[in-house]
Design a protein around this motif. Structure first.
Motif, PDB file in Angstrom:
ATOM      1  N   ARG A  27      -1.266   2.070  -5.393  1.00 33.56           N
ATOM      2  CA  ARG A  27      -0.606   2.713  -5.807  1.00 33.56           C
ATOM      3  C   ARG A  27      -0.709   3.879  -4.651  1.00 33.56           C
ATOM      4  NH1 ARG A  27      -1.963   5.494 -12.156  1.00 33.56           N
ATOM      5  NH2 ARG A  27       0.354   7.106 -11.874  1.00 33.56           N
ATOM      6  N   ASP A  28       0.018   4.624  -5.195  1.00 34.09           N
ATOM      7  CA  ASP A  28      -0.283   5.862  -4.206  1.00 34.09           C
ATOM      8  C   ASP A  28      -0.937   6.598  -4.537  1.00 34.09           C
ATOM      9  OD1 ASP A  28       1.090   8.657  -5.726  1.00 34.09           O
ATOM     10  OD2 ASP A  28       1.635   6.587  -7.104  1.00 34.09           O
ATOM     11  N   ILE A  75       0.816  -0.766  -0.041  1.00 36.72           N
ATOM     12  CA  ILE A  75      -0.069   0.244   0.068  1.00 36.72           C
ATOM     13  C   ILE A  75       1.058   1.161  -0.059  1.00 36.72           C
ATOM     14  CG2 ILE A  75      -2.000   0.997   1.211  1.00 36.72           C
ATOM     15  CD1 ILE A  75      -2.783  -1.562   2.334  1.00 36.72           C
ATOM     16  N   SER A  76       1.248   2.069  -1.379  1.00 33.85           N
ATOM     17  CA  SER A  76       1.651   3.012  -1.440  1.00 33.85           C
ATOM     18  C   SER A  76       1.721   4.423  -0.543  1.00 33.85           C
ATOM     19  CB  SER A  76       1.661   3.070  -2.644  1.00 33.85           C
ATOM     20  OG  SER A  76       2.969   2.084  -3.386  1.00 33.85           O
ATOM     21  N   ASP A  79       6.953  13.493 -17.173  1.00 32.26           N
ATOM     22  CA  ASP A  79       6.656  14.871 -16.254  1.00 32.26           C
ATOM     23  C   ASP A  79       6.549  13.976 -14.769  1.00 32.26           C
ATOM     24  OD1 ASP A  79       7.304  16.110 -17.717  1.00 32.26           O
ATOM     25  OD2 ASP A  79       4.822  16.888 -18.313  1.00 32.26           O
ATOM     26  N   SER A  80       5.661  13.250 -14.474  1.00 32.69           N
ATOM     27  CA  SER A  80       5.754  13.447 -12.785  1.00 32.69           C
ATOM     28  C   SER A  80       5.112  11.471 -12.883  1.00 32.69           C
ATOM     29  CB  SER A  80       5.297  13.401 -12.423  1.00 32.69           C
ATOM     30  OG  SER A  80       4.406  13.395 -10.974  1.00 32.69           O
ATOM     31  N   LEU A  81       5.930  10.861 -12.171  1.00 28.43           N
ATOM     32  CA  LEU A  81       5.367   9.729 -11.761  1.00 28.43           C
ATOM     33  C   LEU A  81       4.347   9.513 -10.623  1.00 28.43           C
ATOM     34  CD1 LEU A  81       9.114   7.617 -11.339  1.00 28.43           C
ATOM     35  CD2 LEU A  81       7.097   7.967 -13.401  1.00 28.43           C
ATOM     36  N   ILE A 137      -4.380   1.000  -9.261  1.00 27.10           N
ATOM     37  CA  ILE A 137      -4.550   2.138 -10.193  1.00 27.10           C
ATOM     38  C   ILE A 137      -5.260   3.804  -9.916  1.00 27.10           C
ATOM     39  CG2 ILE A 137      -2.125   1.602 -11.420  1.00 27.10           C
ATOM     40  CD1 ILE A 137      -4.041   1.693 -13.918  1.00 27.10           C
ATOM     41  N   LYS A 138      -5.571   3.246  -9.281  1.00 26.96           N
ATOM     42  CA  LYS A 138      -7.121   4.746  -9.345  1.00 26.96           C
ATOM     43  C   LYS A 138      -7.738   3.751  -7.774  1.00 26.96           C
ATOM     44  CE  LYS A 138     -10.203   2.949 -12.902  1.00 26.96           C
ATOM     45  NZ  LYS A 138     -11.089   3.350 -14.127  1.00 26.96           N
TER      46      LYS A 138
END
Length: 228
Positions: free
Chosen positions: A177-178, A158-159, A220-222, A195-196
């Motif tokens: 995902r975070d 769990i990010s 640009d961003s992860l 992821i969502k």
């Protein structure tokens, strides 16, 4: 931590595990077990008294004893919730167990009746509610908030900065995902990649990898919600 005298609910493998962990990795003393009267078949379990739950407060009053209820994820953790609430109605304070072999930090906030096994990594600024079970080997990222009555199996990631609502279940090797919100009573199956944000009471099964339309160096961003 002051030593407490504990009653464990159940006559199951989970109850045996709880007894073992408290005996070998806590200052507390397990003094008895309890089950609902209709399941009471023996007088002892693990060489300790086994008492009907309906009678437990008379023989082991909540003013002097504490309770621990290591119950499975049956009914999406609602069975464990019901018994936890019944114990609270009887006046018991429920202890939590956090393995000495788990990695935690002094700011960890954790509720009652939580069972945290060995090799969990729980990063700073994490909050865990009441009545949660974290089996061995999970990663709980920083600033994550876990609600009540949650069951996390093993090797779950769990990010950071996730929000986990009540009654959720996470299967082995699932990944979150975070900054993701896992809605109430979400079931995340073994190996699933989330992821969502999820929908309440939904079931998510299996990984679904796909080739993204951009190349990795073009990103640009992860993070999917904030830059960085």
């Amino acid at each position: 931590m002051k030593a407490k005298k504990i009653i464990i609910f159940g006559e199951s493998q989970l109850a045996s595990l709880a007894h073992f962990y408290f005996k070998h990795d806590s200052p507390h003393e397990v003094v008895a077990f309890t089950v609902d009267r209709k399941y009471l078949k023996n007088d002892t379990f693990e060489e300790l008294p086994l008492i009907a739950f309906e009678d437990i407060a008379e023989k082991y009053p909540p003013s002097d004893f504490f309770m621990f209820l290591p119950i499975s994820f049956k009914e999406m953790n609602h069975l464990r919730r019901r018994k936890f609430e019944e114990a609270k109605e009887k006046g018991y304070t429920c202890v939590s167990y956090v393995s000495s072999k788990a990695t935690t930090w002094p700011d960890l906030k954790i509720g009652e009746n939580c069972f945290v096994f060995e090799d969990n990594t729980i990063q700073p600024f994490t909050t865990i509610g009441d009545n949660c079970i974290l089996w061995s080997g999970n990663h709980i990222g920083h600033h994550t908030v876990i609600g009540n009555h949650v069951f996390i199996t093993s090797h779950v990631v769990i990010s950071g900065a996730c929000v986990i609502a009540d009654h959720c279940f996470f299967g082995v090797n699932s990944t979150i995902r975070d900054e993701t919100v896992i809605a109430e009573a979400t079931l995340v199956g073994m190996g699933a990649n989330i992821i969502k944000d999820t929908e309440a009471f939904a079931i998510y099964l299996g990984p679904k990898p796909f080739k993204y339309h951009k190349e990795s160096m073009d990103l640009d961003s992860l993070s999917h919600k904030s830059k960085g």
